[in-house]
Each structure stands twice: as structure tokens, then as C-alpha cells.
Design an enzyme around this catalytic site. Structure first.
Site, PDB file in Angstrom:
ATOM      1  N   ASP A   1      21.658  17.964 -28.384  1.00 53.48           N
ATOM      2  CA  ASP A   1      21.133  16.639 -28.721  1.00 53.48           C
ATOM      3  C   ASP A   1      21.439  15.874 -27.444  1.00 53.48           C
ATOM      4  O   ASP A   1      22.238  16.496 -26.615  1.00 53.48           O
ATOM      5  CB  ASP A   1      21.845  15.985 -29.804  1.00 53.48           C
ATOM      6  CG  ASP A   1      21.340  14.550 -30.096  1.00 53.48           C
ATOM      7  OD1 ASP A   1      19.995  14.380 -29.886  1.00 53.48           O
ATOM      8  OD2 ASP A   1      22.180  13.632 -30.717  1.00 53.48           O
TER       9      ASP A   1
ATOM     10  N   ASP B   1      14.455  10.496 -33.185  1.00 42.99           N
ATOM     11  CA  ASP B   1      15.003   9.219 -34.276  1.00 42.99           C
ATOM     12  C   ASP B   1      13.549   8.314 -34.588  1.00 42.99           C
ATOM     13  O   ASP B   1      13.756   7.493 -33.838  1.00 42.99           O
ATOM     14  CB  ASP B   1      16.005   8.263 -33.218  1.00 42.99           C
ATOM     15  CG  ASP B   1      17.049   9.276 -33.083  1.00 42.99           C
ATOM     16  OD1 ASP B   1      17.431  10.239 -33.640  1.00 42.99           O
ATOM     17  OD2 ASP B   1      17.869   8.967 -32.415  1.00 42.99           O
TER      18      ASP B   1
ATOM     19  N   GLU C   1      18.271  14.622 -22.643  1.00 47.77           N
ATOM     20  CA  GLU C   1      17.153  14.237 -22.059  1.00 47.77           C
ATOM     21  C   GLU C   1      17.678  14.003 -20.198  1.00 47.77           C
ATOM     22  O   GLU C   1      16.797  14.199 -19.434  1.00 47.77           O
ATOM     23  CB  GLU C   1      16.711  12.921 -22.329  1.00 47.77           C
ATOM     24  CG  GLU C   1      16.036  12.962 -23.534  1.00 47.77           C
ATOM     25  CD  GLU C   1      17.102  13.172 -24.793  1.00 47.77           C
ATOM     26  OE1 GLU C   1      18.144  12.673 -24.902  1.00 47.77           O
ATOM     27  OE2 GLU C   1      17.024  13.524 -25.571  1.00 47.77           O
TER      28      GLU C   1
HETATM   29  O1  MIG Z   1      23.157   8.195 -30.134  1.00 45.49           O
HETATM   30  O2  MIG Z   1      24.618  12.736 -33.230  1.00 45.49           O
HETATM   31  O3  MIG Z   1      18.569  12.087 -32.380  1.00 45.49           O
HETATM   32  O4  MIG Z   1      19.500  13.343 -34.685  1.00 45.49           O
HETATM   33  O5  MIG Z   1      22.098  12.230 -35.654  1.00 45.49           O
HETATM   34  C1  MIG Z   1      22.824   9.444 -31.510  1.00 45.49           C
HETATM   35  C2  MIG Z   1      24.075  11.441 -33.820  1.00 45.49           C
HETATM   36  C3  MIG Z   1      22.941  10.547 -31.261  1.00 45.49           C
HETATM   37  C4  MIG Z   1      20.883  11.234 -31.731  1.00 45.49           C
HETATM   38  C5  MIG Z   1      19.881  12.310 -32.617  1.00 45.49           C
HETATM   39  C6  MIG Z   1      20.321  12.085 -34.201  1.00 45.49           C
HETATM   40  C7  MIG Z   1      21.749  12.426 -34.318  1.00 45.49           C
HETATM   41  C8  MIG Z   1      22.748  11.526 -33.759  1.00 45.49           C
HETATM   42  N1  MIG Z   1      22.334  11.408 -32.287  1.00 45.49           N
END
Ligand code: MIG
Length: 759
Positions: free
Chosen positions: A390, A468, A393
Site C-alpha cells: 500500500d 479508497d 505512490e
Molecule cells: O493511509 O492501511 O488504501 O486500503 O486500509 C491509509 C490502512 C492507509 C490505505 C489503503 C487502505 C488501508 C489503509 N491505507
């Protein structure tokens, strides 16, 4: 920005040309235009400014053998033309503009290259009615004309439909002029800005922030063959393990251990199928990668092995940010190796994410990817099955741009440069590192990795989800075109957070959403915690299939059950996609390019060639109007035969997903099971939907190892012929895999015979 012509340096007139083995390089007043044929039907046009040097390596395009395409060069007073048997590229001598054609079909007309305020720009004339699809992850309609699009990996929590840019940057489009398709890819990792204009606009432009304009054009053909060529260039999704095609249950986050055990027990006691339980960031200690929280999860190996015994796999989160903390082994090691992203002055770049101040591994460096891999054996020893990357980016909290500063420096695999060049590939290189680690340290098994962001070709390393989204009806509706366009762009294993990430779905929204996405290759429910500031605050409203009352529990069980019944068909399609690049979830236009009524259908889709899904996307609706393509179709539920080539309206009570089967299809299905581990115990049940006969394919293998790559699979073709009113069923199989399932069954649905007694 495109649109202003101030401070413009055009490429200028052609001065001389140099033929090469597979093309032609034209030197103009201010630059060069290098034309290289990749094959008869794919051409690369790379434009460099005088004196500009760019790395040879591409992040997206796979290395290839010398093509040896036969090309012909024609040289006349007005232009230089280089052509293969399918494509011609004509460069005007006077202004250096480029026209690409495939027979009489013009793909790119008088495209003008220039540098505006130093940035490469391409402007061209397009047919007013041309349609564009693909473009990676875009949160609006299937057809991509209209608002400008940017390619710059970005996070926007709770994005609204239409928000741009998104997490992925895949600057590829499938263009359609009537039934004629072609492909255009701009291989450039800097930010790109595309202006395709409203329908009717004949002017289009692409501007990139730096680097070269590096175009690939794929010749005119059927849209599906363009997608095969596109995935020849950038690769295809690897075959996932079968369990990854099961149903996934996630939230931010399930903890402690007792909550996970209770979740798993609920699935089994309620007889709701599920294969995978996800561990979001709270499983870690202080959000430190490669750790487990000692009190929330005191014995992860035991937990995971108990889950596995009950048919559950586990996927855990790994974020790129490594917490700055002396004594934390991963940090100490990263600091010692020096393999982190650096400020312009060479000092370590430190940015804040969940763990607080972090170093960021420089994944563009192969040595960093190997270092990342070395962290895996310890985690793999717990029995974790898959990995979720995650925030790649990359997202950074303490920054106005939500990402790293423009001037931080990356290694770039021997071509050091700033964030401007490497931002869009950071995620792709991270999931590359993760998938390479799995291939190395768990080499017998197929891997499953999920990424939030990527550049063209990232699907070689990871599946993806659409980030999200929101728990509202418009967000459900856009999940369809988003997944169709991702599939066209190569990312064929994808799905949204079912039920929505931000907010709380009503029972009806959740139930309709689960129906609508039940056959998506990646099928996962996930949702946010309501209070982000306090990790110990209780979770948000529950989003499990049983959380919405008994009636809905029954409906949700059936939606997930439908997926498991159709899993043999789905797995066969996913395997086909790994060889052909045909996405599993297809907009109608991919199969019916000649039918204008099949063009921009955002609210229905095909699963492979044979199933058509038209979910209810509006609150309160209990009917659905949809378009059935020409030919005969069957209602999946009533088995009534229906004539296509028209719009129909069907009843869609809350417990009914409108689903249709193409006459002539034989669909491999199986009985309802609790998880994919039970598949080997149940027979294949062929459902044969007669047209003038029927045929279908079933792909099988062991579902988890890499042995299928050595031929250990089976592919069976079922053929049904009608002779003298009798159905004759034949099966032809290839491959060495012997299915452990009980003998298959065949059921013939003969609405067509009833309607056409003379057949
Ligand atoms: O700043 O890990 O898109 O699926 O649950 C949020 C917590 C960080 C973003 C992800 C989301 C995930 C969440 N993450």
C-alpha cells in the site's frame, strides 16, 4: 500546459535520414524521430531533442529478441515513409510531422512534435467520433473523452467518481474508429497530461513533464487482438493461485488474534464461503514492516496454521516506509546499506507515514529489491500466503504534495534522476521486489501480491484494487467501468473495496455491491476504520456478509456462492488471460465491435465471452433494463431463452443478479463449496446452453504450484453437437494433469431446441 503555444520549439524540417534494420531515423532541425518496427503491426516512434540522452531501459516494455521486420523506405520530395506490411509511418519533410496509417485507416494524422516551455508535446488531429478506452485506472466513464487526464500516481482518500489522477499511471489507450481498433502507448514515466477533448473535438494533445516522447502504435485490428499485441509488449498477469480467486474478507484492521479467529469461525458456522483473511497495518508492532504486534498476535504461526487447517489463507500489509528507530533490525540494515531515497544533497530523505518518520527504500535500484527480498524469509516462516503493498505512490503525510519532494534522488538502475522521473515507477518497483522475493524464497508456489499503485506493466508483479472509494451508489456504479478499463490496460486481476472503504453502506448497497462484483477476478470486501487518529479505537460499522440482518445474510451467501459455483469458468478465463491478454471482465465492445449499441455500456459487462452481467446499481430498483447483443441468450436463473440484438427489462428483486448466458456456451461450474480447498472433492458440472450445438473449455491444474509452467495442467474442450434431435457430447483434453475431482456431469439446457424444433 497544452493549449498554449507560447515558447514553443517545433521539431522542424527533416534534414537527413538514416535507415536501420527495423526502421528509419530522421534527423530534423531540432531533434530526431526514430521509427522502429517491433513487429509488422507494432511501431515505436521515439522523439528526442537535439543533444538529449535517455536511458535505453523501459520500465514497461519487455526486452525482446531482434525483430527483423521487413521494412520498406520511400523517399520523395514531400516526405519520407517507412512501412511494414501492416503499417506506414510518413514524416513530412517540411515540418517533421508524422502520420501513421494502417492501409487506408489513419491512426495518427499529421502529429506535430514540439517542446513547449521545454516540455515535450504531441498535437494531432483525430476523427471527431473516435472513442478511447483503457488509460489504466480512471474513476469515470468507460469512454475516456471529455475531461483532461493526468498520469501521476496519486492518493485521494474517499475519492469521488471523476477524480483524477488516480493511483495508477498507465498511459495506454485502445482507440476505436467504428469497428476498427488500434492501440497507443506513451512510454514515459514522468507526469503526462492527455487532452483528448469532448466527442466532436478534432484536436488532441499529450504533454509530458520530461524525458522523451516515446510512442508505440498498434495497428488496426479487432480490439481483442490489439490487447494481445499490447500485452506482448508489456507482459501479462501471471497465473494466481486458485485461492486468490476465492472470496476475500478484509478491514482496517482485524485484531487482536481472537477477533480473527471469531471472524473465521463465523464464516464456517454460517456456511458462507471465504478463502482469505487480510491483516491491515495494525498487525504490525508500531507499523514496522516485517514485525508482528507482540500482544495482539502473540503466536502468529499458530494462528495462521489453525486458519489454514480451516481453509483460510492470509495476506498481510507491507508499506514502503521503514520506521526510523535504532535497534529495529530492518531500519538498521537499510541505513547500513545506504539503499534509500536521498535528498538532493545526498542525505537520507525522511518522510512521515504511519510509523512516524521513515526512510524509503529506493526500489528503482536492483540491489534494494534484493535487500527487500532478504527480509522475507522470517515473515514467510509464519505461513503468510500473500502480500499487500500500500502507500506506494509513494504517499507521504507531511508534505503539501502528499508525496516526496520533486528533487529527491533515485538510483534508477544506473540512470540516477529525481522524483519527477521515478515517481510513477516507485510502486511498480516495490511490487517487483515483493514478487521477486516470493519467487526466490518460496519458489515452488505461485505468488499473490496486491498493489495500490503502478505504471504500465505492473500487472506482471501484482494484482490491484481501486483504492479508497466511498460507500455510496455512484462509487458502486464506477466500479464497473474502472475494472473494465484496468483490464484493457493489462491489469486484469482487479476489483474495488466491495461495500466501499470510506463510510458505511446500507444493507441494500452492500448486498447489491457484492452481487455486482461477485465475478470480478479480485473479489474483496474492505473498509476503513472510522477514527484514524486512534489505532486502539474500536472498528467501524461491521462489513461482513452477515452484518446486515438475516435476509441479507442469505442474499450475500448466495452472491459469494455464485462465485464459487462459477469458479471453474473463472479460473479458465484467468488462465486464458495470462496467455492472450483478453481481460476476464469485458466491456461489450470487445466482443461486439461491429455493433454500435454495444459501444459505451458502462452498466453491464461480459465475463469472458459467454456470461453477461447487468447488476442493479440504483437504490430501490427491482427491475433492470439492459442490452443483449445479437444472438440467442439464456436467463441464468430461469433458463428461459431470449432473443438478443435489443434492450430488455428483467425483474431484479433484491436477491437476484441479472445474469445471462450466450447460447452455444458450455460453462464449467461446480457445487457450492466453503473454500477452494474443497474443489478437488466436487465434480465439474457442465451447463450446456444449446445454440446450434455448444462448446466450452475447462482449465485445471494443482491450483498452487508453478508446475503448470512445465505442462502439468489439463485443458478440456467440451463439444456438443445436435444430430437427429440428439445431443452428442465429446471431450478432448490436452496436458498431463489428472484432475482429482469425481467424474464430471453434463446438463443440457435446450431452450433453443424448444424454440427451433427443426434443428
Ligand atoms: O493511509 O492501511 O488504501 O486500503 O486500509 C491509509 C490502512 C492507509 C490505505 C489503503 C487502505 C488501508 C489503509 N491505507
Amino acid at each position: 500546459m497544452p493549449g498554449t503555444h507560447g515558447d514553443s520549439l517545433p521539431i522542424g524540417a527533416a534534414i537527413r535520414a538514416e535507415p536501420g534494420a527495423d526502421g528509419l531515423t530522421v534527423f530534423t532541425k531540432n531533434g530526431t524521430v526514430a521509427v522502429t518496427f517491433i513487429s509488422d503491426d507494432v511501431v515505436r516512434i521515439r522523439v528526442l531533442r537535439e543533444g538529449q540522452s535517455e536511458p535505453d531501459a523501459s520500465w514497461a516494455i519487455l526486452p525482446r529478441e531482434g525483430a527483423g521486420t521487413k521494412v520498406l523506405v520511400e523517399d520523395d520530395a514531400d516526405s519520407l515513409t517507412v512501412r511494414s506490411s501492416f503499417l506506414s509511418v510518413r514524416i513530412a519533410r517540411s515540418g517533421g510531422s508524422v502520420t501513421v496509417a494502417s492501409g487506408v485507416h489513419i491512426l495518427l494524422e499529421a502529429a506535430a512534435f514540439s517542446w513547449e516551455s521545454g516540455k515535450p508535446v504531441l498535437r494531432w488531429t483525430q476523427p471527431a467520433e473516435r472513442n478511447y478506452y483503457g488509460c489504466g485506472e480512471k474513476s469515470g466513464p468507460l469512454e475516456r473523452r471529455g475531461a483532461p487526464m493526468a498520469f501521476w500516481n496519486a492518493e485521494e482518500c474517499g475519492y469521488a467518481p471523476g477524480f483524477d489522477p488516480m493511483y495508477h499511471s498507465i498511459p495506454f489507450t485502445l482507440a476505436m474508429d467504428g469497428p476498427l481498433a488500434h492501440g497507443l502507448f506513451v512510454d514515459n514515466t514522468f507526469r503526462q497530461d492527455w487532452r483528448l477533448g469532448e466527442l466532436g473535438d478534432t484536436q488532441a494533445s499529450i504533454q509530458v513533464e520530461g524525458g522523451a516522447l516515446d510512442l508505440y502504435l498498434i495497428a488496426t485490428g479487432e480490439p481483442k487482438s490489439v490487447l494481445t499485441r499490447w500485452t506482448d509488449l508489456v507482459g501479462r498477469c501471471p497465473l494466481p493461485p486458485l485461492w486468490a480467486l476465492g472470496y476475500h474478507q478484509s478491514r482496517w484492521s482485524y485484531y487482536p488474534e481472537s477477533a480473527v479467529r471469531e471472524l473465521a469461525a463465523n464464516f464456517r458456522s454460517r456456511n458462507i464461503p471465504c478463502d482469505v483473511i487480510w491483516f491491515d497495518i495494525d498487525y504490525m508492532e508500531d507499523y514496522k514492516d516485517f514485525t508482528w504486534h507482540p500482544t495482539r498476535f502473540p503466536d502468529p504461526a499458530k494462528l495462521l496454521s489453525d486458519l489454514k487447517a480451516d481453509g483460510f489463507r492470509s495476506v498481510v500489509m507491507l508499506d514502503p516506509g521503514v520506521k526510523v528507530q535504532r535497534g529495529y533490525a530492518v531500519y538498521d540494515s537499510l541505513l547500513a546499506t545506504g539503499l534509500f531515497v536521498r535528498n538532493a544533497d545526498g542525505t537520507p530523505f525522511v518522510g512521515s507515514v504511519w510509523p512516524g518518520p521513515c526512510l524509503f527504500p529506493d526500489f528503482t535500484n536492483p540491489a534494494t529489491r534484493a535487500w527487500w527480498g532478504e527480509q522475507f524469509p522470517s515473515l514467510l516462516a509464519y505461513g503468510i500466503d500473500g502480500f499487500w503493498n500500500d502507500m506506494n505512490e509513494p504517499a507521504v503525510f507531511d508534505s503539501d504534495t502528499h508525496t516526496m519532494p520533486d528533487d529527491v534522488v533515485f538510483d534508477g538502475d544506473g540512470f540516477p534522476d529525481t522524483h519527477l522521473r521515478y515517481h510513477n515507477v516507485y510502486a511498480m518497483d516495490m511490487v517487483r521486489a515483493t514478487s521477486e522475493a516470493l519467487a526466490k524464497y518460496r519458489s515452488e508456489e505461485r505468488s499473490f501480491v496486491l498493489t495500490r499503485a503502478g505504471y504500465a506493466g505492473a500487472h506482471r508483479f501484482a494484482a490491484t484494487w481501486t483504492g479508497d472509494n466511498r460507500s455510496d451508489w455512484p462509487s458502486l456504479a464506477i466500479s464497473l467501468p474502472m475494472i473494465m478499463n484496468l483490464g484493457i490496460s493489462g491489469h486484469g486481476i482487479s476489483g474495488p473495496d466491495i461495500g466501499g472503504f470510506v463510510g458505511e453502506p446500507t444493507p441494500e448497497l452492500f448486498g447489491r455491491w457484492l452481487q455486482a462484483n461477485a465475478l470480478f477476478p479480485f473479489c474483496r470486501v474492505h473498509s476503513a476504520k472510522p477514527n484514524w487518529e486512534d489505532p486502539d479505537a474500536p472498528g467501524g460499522a461491521p462489513q461482513e456478509p452477515w452484518a446486515f440482518g438475516e435476509d441479507w445474510e442469505h442474499i450475500n451467501r448466495e452472491s459469494i456462492g455464485l462465485r464459487y459455483r462459477l469458479l471453474p469458468y473463472l479460473y479458465t478465463l484467468v488462465e486464458e488471460m495470462t496467455r492472450t491478454g483478453f481481460p476476464v471482465i469485458r466491456p461489450l465492445l470487445l466482443e461486439y465491435p461491429d455493433d454500435p449499441d454495444c459501444r459505451n455500456r458502462d452498466t453491464q459487462y461480459l465475463v469472458g465471452r459467454d456470461l453477461l452481467v447487468a447488476p442493479v446499481l440504483t437504490e430501490g430498483d427491482t427491475t433492470r433494463t439492459l442490452y443483449l447483443p445479437a444472438g440467442l441468450w439464456y436467463d441464468f436463473w430461469t433458463e428461459e431463452a431470449l432473443d438478443g440484438g435489443r434492450e430488455i427489462t428483467v425483474g431484479a428483486p433484491l436477491d437476484r443478479l441479472p445474469l445471462f448466458v450466450r447460447a452455444g456456451a458450455a460453462i464449467p461450474t461446480q457445487p457450492f463449496v466453503q473454500h477452494t480447498g474443497e474443489c478437488t472433492g466436487v465434480p465439474i458440472e457442465w451447463r450446456v446452453y444449446l445454440g446450434d450445438g455448444a462448446e466450452g473449455t475447462l482449465y485445471e491444474d494443482d491450483g498452487h504450484s508453478r508446475r503448470y509452467l512445465d505442462g502439468d495442467f489439463s485443458r478440456c474442450q467440451l463439444n456438443v453437437e445436435i444430430k437427429d434431435g440428439q445431443a452428442i457430447v465429446k471431450t478432448v483434453c490436452s496436458g498431463t494433469f489428472i484432475s482429482p475431482r469425481p467424474a464430471p456431469r453434463v446438463r443440457i439446457i435446450n431452450g433453443a431446441l424448444v424454440r427451433r424444433p427443426s434443428a
